[in-house]
Scaffold this motif. Structure first.
Motif, PDB file in Angstrom:
ATOM      1  N   ARG A 115      -4.262   5.475 -11.606  1.00 33.38           N
ATOM      2  CA  ARG A 115      -4.339   4.003 -11.479  1.00 33.38           C
ATOM      3  C   ARG A 115      -3.541   3.525 -10.261  1.00 33.38           C
ATOM      4  O   ARG A 115      -3.970   2.606  -9.548  1.00 33.38           O
ATOM      5  CB  ARG A 115      -3.818   3.341 -12.743  1.00 33.38           C
ATOM      6  CG  ARG A 115      -4.773   3.482 -13.910  1.00 33.38           C
ATOM      7  CD  ARG A 115      -4.304   2.704 -15.138  1.00 33.38           C
ATOM      8  NE  ARG A 115      -4.936   3.216 -16.323  1.00 33.38           N
ATOM      9  CZ  ARG A 115      -4.349   4.001 -17.221  1.00 33.38           C
ATOM     10  NH1 ARG A 115      -3.081   4.331 -17.095  1.00 33.38           N
ATOM     11  NH2 ARG A 115      -5.020   4.437 -18.263  1.00 33.38           N
ATOM     12  N   MET A 116      -2.376   4.126 -10.026  1.00 37.16           N
ATOM     13  CA  MET A 116      -1.582   3.771  -8.846  1.00 37.16           C
ATOM     14  C   MET A 116      -2.360   4.056  -7.567  1.00 37.16           C
ATOM     15  O   MET A 116      -2.344   3.254  -6.625  1.00 37.16           O
ATOM     16  CB  MET A 116      -0.278   4.574  -8.809  1.00 37.16           C
ATOM     17  CG  MET A 116       0.748   4.194  -9.824  1.00 37.16           C
ATOM     18  SD  MET A 116       2.134   5.366  -9.693  1.00 37.16           S
ATOM     19  CE  MET A 116       3.432   4.408 -10.412  1.00 37.16           C
ATOM     20  N   THR A 117      -3.038   5.196  -7.544  1.00 38.37           N
ATOM     21  CA  THR A 117      -3.805   5.577  -6.362  1.00 38.37           C
ATOM     22  C   THR A 117      -4.956   4.616  -6.129  1.00 38.37           C
ATOM     23  O   THR A 117      -5.205   4.205  -4.990  1.00 38.37           O
ATOM     24  CB  THR A 117      -4.316   7.023  -6.506  1.00 38.37           C
ATOM     25  OG1 THR A 117      -3.190   7.891  -6.702  1.00 38.37           O
ATOM     26  CG2 THR A 117      -5.093   7.461  -5.277  1.00 38.37           C
ATOM     27  N   LEU A 118      -5.664   4.244  -7.175  1.00 38.37           N
ATOM     28  CA  LEU A 118      -6.753   3.278  -7.023  1.00 38.37           C
ATOM     29  C   LEU A 118      -6.213   1.935  -6.529  1.00 38.37           C
ATOM     30  O   LEU A 118      -6.799   1.318  -5.637  1.00 38.37           O
ATOM     31  CB  LEU A 118      -7.510   3.097  -8.341  1.00 38.37           C
ATOM     32  CG  LEU A 118      -8.716   2.166  -8.272  1.00 38.37           C
ATOM     33  CD1 LEU A 118      -9.703   2.613  -7.204  1.00 38.37           C
ATOM     34  CD2 LEU A 118      -9.396   2.080  -9.624  1.00 38.37           C
ATOM     35  N   THR A 119      -5.079   1.514  -7.063  1.00 33.88           N
ATOM     36  CA  THR A 119      -4.441   0.288  -6.579  1.00 33.88           C
ATOM     37  C   THR A 119      -4.093   0.426  -5.104  1.00 33.88           C
ATOM     38  O   THR A 119      -4.325  -0.490  -4.304  1.00 33.88           O
ATOM     39  CB  THR A 119      -3.173  -0.028  -7.399  1.00 33.88           C
ATOM     40  OG1 THR A 119      -3.541  -0.190  -8.770  1.00 33.88           O
ATOM     41  CG2 THR A 119      -2.468  -1.274  -6.893  1.00 33.88           C
ATOM     42  N   THR A 150       0.834  -1.203   0.000  1.00 33.89           N
ATOM     43  CA  THR A 150       0.000   0.000   0.000  1.00 33.89           C
ATOM     44  C   THR A 150       0.866   1.250   0.000  1.00 33.89           C
ATOM     45  O   THR A 150       0.627   2.184  -0.778  1.00 33.89           O
ATOM     46  CB  THR A 150      -0.941   0.013   1.223  1.00 33.89           C
ATOM     47  OG1 THR A 150      -1.730  -1.171   1.221  1.00 33.89           O
ATOM     48  CG2 THR A 150      -1.837   1.237   1.211  1.00 33.89           C
ATOM     49  N   VAL A 151       1.864   1.268   0.868  1.00 35.43           N
ATOM     50  CA  VAL A 151       2.778   2.422   0.919  1.00 35.43           C
ATOM     51  C   VAL A 151       3.431   2.618  -0.441  1.00 35.43           C
ATOM     52  O   VAL A 151       3.505   3.743  -0.958  1.00 35.43           O
ATOM     53  CB  VAL A 151       3.840   2.232   2.026  1.00 35.43           C
ATOM     54  CG1 VAL A 151       4.946   3.260   1.911  1.00 35.43           C
ATOM     55  CG2 VAL A 151       3.185   2.321   3.402  1.00 35.43           C
ATOM     56  N   GLY A 152       3.874   1.544  -1.056  1.00 32.67           N
ATOM     57  CA  GLY A 152       4.496   1.642  -2.381  1.00 32.67           C
ATOM     58  C   GLY A 152       3.551   2.224  -3.417  1.00 32.67           C
ATOM     59  O   GLY A 152       3.925   3.105  -4.196  1.00 32.67           O
ATOM     60  N   ALA A 153       2.313   1.738  -3.425  1.00 28.67           N
ATOM     61  CA  ALA A 153       1.350   2.216  -4.425  1.00 28.67           C
ATOM     62  C   ALA A 153       0.944   3.666  -4.187  1.00 28.67           C
ATOM     63  O   ALA A 153       0.768   4.430  -5.134  1.00 28.67           O
ATOM     64  CB  ALA A 153       0.110   1.323  -4.424  1.00 28.67           C
TER      65      ALA A 153
END
Length: 185
Positions: A123-127, A94-97
């Motif tokens: 897209r990264m934020t939704l992930t 989560t931290v990475g995304a």
């Protein structure tokens, strides 16, 4: 009916417009902005969303990192240790995304890729939000298993997972679908 000289005047006046004015794209949402202006606006909105999610995740991840150093951690059974490890894995992912958009922006800033950057960062934020959901569910499971020591924990976690999924995903997707359906009419 327009004459040929009228067409020439219209063409000349269009050529005299600044490039930004020619690139303006009136959107169905009533905004009159260029693609770059839209990307800048969307980037600002995304940053505000990330601030909320990142703050929550930092607190949650800090809690997870501290748990392993508590005296009662050694008393956990193998299942709870496994749940903890999976939870920390979700937390790290989560931290990475959620921090990924910052790195993305830094590496491509000034390259003329703002619209693409915003799309990828979105897209990264939704992930990251999906992973945050998983992390929260796992943290809740671990806490309730330690606190209750029975199967009631799984039922309470299931109810809470549905509750969070409703507010984070189901209602926004329903609103999006409804708006899309309304705009097609």
């Amino acid at each position: 009916m327009e004459t040929d000289s009228g067409k020439g005047e219209a063409l000349r006046s269009h050529q005299d417009e600044p490039a930004a004015a020619r690139d303006r794209d009136a959107r169905p949402d009533g905004r009159d902005e260029t693609a770059d202006e839209r990307a800048d606006r969307r980037w600002g909105e995304l940053l505000q969303e990330l601030r909320v999610a990142q703050t929550g995740m930092q607190i949650l991840f800090g809690f997870l990192l501290a748990v392993v150093f508590q005296p009662r951690f050694a008393e956990l059974n193998d299942v709870d240790h496994a749940i903890f490890v999976v939870t920390v894995g979700f937390g790290a992912a989560t931290v990475g995304a959620l921090i990924g958009p910052v790195s993305l922006h830094r590496l491509v800033a000034g390259k003329g890729l703002k619209p693409q950057t915003v799309a990828i960062a979105s897209r990264m934020t939704l992930t990251g939000l999906l992973l945050l959901f998983c992390t929260m569910v796992m943290v809740f499971l671990l806490i309730l298993r330690v606190a209750l020591h029975d199967t009631l924990a799984f039922w309470l976690v299931a109810v809470m997972a549905v509750w969070i999924a409703l507010w984070w995903f189901a209602i926004p997707l329903w609103a999006r679908h409804r708006a899309h359906r309304t705009s097609r009419r």
